[in-house]
Design an enzyme around this catalytic site. Structure first.
Site, short mmCIF file in Angstrom:
data_model
loop_
_atom_site.label_atom_id
_atom_site.label_comp_id
_atom_site.label_asym_id
_atom_site.label_seq_id
_atom_site.Cartn_x
_atom_site.Cartn_y
_atom_site.Cartn_z
N ARG A 79 1.20 2.64 2.02
CA ARG A 79 1.30 1.09 2.05
C ARG A 79 2.39 0.57 1.35
NH1 ARG A 79 -1.35 -2.74 -1.86
NH2 ARG A 79 -1.08 -4.96 -0.95
N HIS A 123 4.22 -9.36 -0.73
CA HIS A 123 3.86 -8.84 -2.04
C HIS A 123 4.56 -9.72 -3.06
CE1 HIS A 123 1.72 -5.42 -4.18
NE2 HIS A 123 2.23 -6.18 -5.00
N GLU A 168 -2.94 -9.98 -2.63
CA GLU A 168 -3.53 -10.78 -3.92
C GLU A 168 -3.02 -12.39 -4.06
OE1 GLU A 168 -2.69 -8.47 -7.38
OE2 GLU A 168 -3.88 -6.79 -6.68
N ASN A 296 -7.88 -4.15 -4.13
CA ASN A 296 -7.35 -3.64 -5.01
C ASN A 296 -8.35 -3.77 -6.48
OD1 ASN A 296 -5.06 -3.57 -3.48
ND2 ASN A 296 -3.89 -5.15 -4.49
N TYR A 298 -8.62 -2.60 -10.52
CA TYR A 298 -8.17 -1.98 -11.69
C TYR A 298 -9.23 -1.94 -12.73
CZ TYR A 298 -3.43 -2.08 -9.56
OH TYR A 298 -2.67 -1.46 -8.60
N GLU A 355 -5.19 -0.61 -3.53
CA GLU A 355 -4.65 -0.32 -4.75
C GLU A 355 -5.63 0.17 -5.78
OE1 GLU A 355 -2.07 -3.23 -6.55
OE2 GLU A 355 -1.01 -3.55 -4.76
#
Ligand code: GBH
Length: 449
Positions: A79, A123, A168, A296, A298, A355
């Site tokens: 990606r 992005h 995002e 994504n 985290y 991600e």
């Protein structure tokens, strides 16, 4: 406990991820125009150490070597993102053949090695001239984005079978125009909300363009999602949880997957905007049918009522879990929680973890990086993915962030997310222990712990 690739569906996609501004460098080569991140990075005080993506990890020149690295790791897919200012140096008008040629070469090199390209169209590197014309708070930017998407589909749609429109949009809107922590560095809550809508409108218009011009391609959007948990059961905490979840998760999930904005958030932001930028028919565009949703992840966010400036009276609490070099708590269960929640609340749209990763204080010693914490991080999150699948989530893929150390936005080069180490002076790449671990996992080795 143990875990292996065979615990996942046979057709599961395993990959690594990067983004254009974070790795390419060569910001004035190949006809590329300036982006908002070039401008922002050149503004004193915006990025730690005054760093910028001007050189980054020279991927623009070293892409063939980087594709070889991916082949060594044994990934199925890569990606990456396409820099809009390489394709259209001013953000509109004619395409730059030289700019597109880079992605042509990259895609061909990937296919040659049997690696499936997953291209993200945006992005965060908006062409600067579009920002000068008002940026994402202006509706026209959504139309410019769809035009750019059409050019990319025409140029690469014969070989790229997976497109992600936006990465995002929450960050683009709220860090770019709200807190000003990211480019273009504006601080205007009303503008941030308008930006969020125009990003989603641009997403929907881009989906239409991709469907027309690359009808066989799988199309999705990537959102940064996380569970929001109460720090304690004190007065007002549940309402803070609702508000933070509303603006970070539902403000994006609802218009994309349900064709509406959540009414409670509309009420929350009523003092900032009357939403007159939402025109009749827009929500049908934002909710264009998708083949997958990129997630994504985290960390989880734990919140309580508070008064931290700039956070809208929210305190972010810590629970004493181990943290990464950015202070983010390591919370793999947050990943299974958010995947299960999306499936429960939004139905069975295929999900892809586009991600997941962590920054740690890596040290290169004698040609090796013993990043045991990152190995544990990845293993824990893969296990959470397996748990989500067992719980009924249609999870189809996992992309580790990131293939290699790179320009970590406002943190500059100080924070390393790679499973491959990069010496920023010599540009030498060294696979870290986490990269070796991922390669062994992908090769079918069972990992014990
Ligand atoms: C991703 O964003 C990006 O897609 C990727 O490019 C990046 O390298 C990676 O994460 C690692 O950071 O303190 O107010 O600035 C992750 C989502 C949301 C995490 C914003 C950090 C910081 C909030 N990010 N958050 S603030």
């Amino acid at each position: 406990m143990d875990l292996s690739r065979s615990d996942f569906p046979a057709d599961f996609t395993w990959g690594v991820a990067t983004s254009s501004y974070q790795i390419e460098g060569a910001t004035t080569e190949g006809g590329r125009g300036p982006s908002i991140w070039d401008t922002f990075s050149a503004t004193p005080g915006r990025v730690v150490g005054g760093d910028s993506g001007e050189v980054a990890v020279e991927h623009f020149h070293r892409y063939a070597q980087d594709v070889d690295l991916m082949a060594d790791l044994g990934v199925d897919a890569y990606r990456f993102s396409i820099a809009w200012p390489r394709v259209q140096p001013t953000g509109s008008g004619a395409v730059s053949r030289a700019g597109l040629a880079f992605y042509d070469r990259l895609v061909d090199t990937l296919l040659d090695k049997g690696i499936t390209p997953w291209a993200t169209l945006y992005h965060w590197d908006l062409p600067q001239p579009l920002e000068d014309a008002g940026g994402w708070p202006v509706r026209d930017t959504a139309h410019r984005f769809a035009e750019y998407a059409a050019h990319v589909a025409d140029a690469l749609g014969d070989r790229v079978g997976h497109f992600i429109t936006l990465n995002e949009p929450w960050c683009s809107a709220f860090l770019g125009y709200g807190s000003g922590r990211h480019a273009p560095g504006r601080s205007d809550a009303g503008a941030a909300l308008a930006a969020s809508h125009h990003l989603l409108l641009g997403h929907g218009l881009a989906v239409q363009a991709l469907r027309e011009r690359a009808p066989q391609a799988q199309v999705g959007i990537t959102l940064n999602l996380y569970p929001v948990a109460p720090a304690h059961d004190g007065h007002g905490t549940q309402d803070v949880v609702r508000r933070v979840d509303g603006l970070s998760n539902r403000w994006f999930l609802d218009p994309v997957l349900r064709g509406s904005y959540p009414q409670d958030v509309v009420d929350d932001v009523a003092h900032l905007t009357d939403l007159s930028f939402v025109h009749d028919g827009d929500l049908e565009v934002t909710s264009a049918s998708l083949d997958f949703l990129g997630v994504n992840y985290y960390t989880r966010h734990v919140v309580a009522p508070g008064a931290l400036p700039g956070t809208g009276e929210v305190d972010f609490a810590s629970r004493g879990l181990p943290t990464t070099a950015l202070g983010w708590e390591v919370d793999p269960e947050g990943l299974s929680d958010i995947l299960l929640r999306v499936t429960r609340d939004y139905g069975d749209i295929p999900l892809v973890i586009t991600e997941n990763g962590a920054a740690f204080d890596d040290e290169l010693v004698d040609g090796a990086v013993h990043d045991t914490e990152r190995v544990d991080f990845l293993r824990g999150h893969l296990e959470a993915g397996a748990k989500a699948i067992a719980g009924g989530v249609p999870l189809r893929g996992y992309f580790a962030w990131s293939l290699m150390d790179n320009f970590e936005w406002a943190e500059g080069y100080a924070k390393r997310f790679g499973i491959v180490h990069v010496d920023f002076d010599t540009q030498v790449r060294t696979i870290k222990d986490s990269g070796h671990w991922y390669a062994a996992f992908l090769a079918g080795e069972r990992t014990q712990y």
